[in-house]
Design an enzyme around this catalytic site. Sequence first.
Site, mmCIF file in Angstrom:
data_model
loop_
_atom_site.group_PDB
_atom_site.id
_atom_site.type_symbol
_atom_site.label_atom_id
_atom_site.label_comp_id
_atom_site.label_asym_id
_atom_site.label_seq_id
_atom_site.Cartn_x
_atom_site.Cartn_y
_atom_site.Cartn_z
ATOM 1 N N TYR A 179 -2.906 -0.666 10.144
ATOM 2 C CA TYR A 179 -2.645 -1.180 8.806
ATOM 3 C C TYR A 179 -1.408 -0.635 8.228
ATOM 4 C CZ TYR A 179 -4.237 -1.373 3.739
ATOM 5 O OH TYR A 179 -4.038 -1.617 2.577
ATOM 6 N N SER B 2 0.938 -1.161 0.100
ATOM 7 C CA SER B 2 0.061 0.085 0.063
ATOM 8 C C SER B 2 0.858 0.979 -0.113
ATOM 9 C CB SER B 2 -0.864 -0.012 1.391
ATOM 10 O OG SER B 2 -1.525 1.125 1.436
ATOM 11 N N LYS C 189 1.422 -3.277 6.526
ATOM 12 C CA LYS C 189 1.796 -3.003 5.248
ATOM 13 C C LYS C 189 3.506 -2.541 5.001
ATOM 14 C CE LYS C 189 -1.829 -4.182 3.008
ATOM 15 N NZ LYS C 189 -2.068 -5.563 2.278
#
Length: 227
Positions: free
Chosen positions: A149, A136, A153
């Site tokens: 998150y 990401s 990532k």
Amino acid sequence: MTKLIVITGVSRGLGLAMTEKFIELGHRVVGCARSSEAVKKLNQKYSKPHYFTCLDVTSDDRVKAWATEILANNQAPDLLVNNAALVNYPAPLWNIGSEEFSQLIDVNIKGTANVIRHFVPAMIARKSGIIVNFSSGWGRSTSPEVAPYCASKWAIEGLTRSLAQELPPGMAAVPLNPGIIHTDMLDICFGEDAVNYTSIKAWVQKAVPLLLKLKPSDNGVPMTVPG
């Protein structure tokens, strides 16, 4: 040349779009998702040699059984795509509960490792194949309220680049930033502003050709789908 593509998280969003585009282009797709209803619909829509399984990638035993079944009836994948992922509901890190944090880490990091653990040895034995782990923009930068998150990532970036150093010649592992796409996940993060970003339909037209063109010389190179 027809490729065998194994992909996780095929029930919706980018995973579903990639699945349908790969099949449209004549490739064989084997996929998994947690939604039994979505898997049922995919199996009804696409007959063999395509096949979809209801599976939670956080279960190493279930991933092992899935991989064993697939590899018993097929060659090792030409392209292995780890797409399944969760995003946390936006909040300061100290307000994100332990259960939500753990589930995200289990899916985004451990799930990816489970799939690699049970498919990549067969690819190594064949000395060919490309592994793509979805990263990401938040695997290369940070924003507030998405700390879990981002952590997951960033981990995928490191995991993938380290894996790349372990593979034999003829293979590649690539961390891929898909860009900012209007998905359900983006709706959670961006709210009403999500509609201003690239549609899935437009994204898949660029992403799938990029994935199909990856080669051993791309090993370890962080990539981004063009906007």
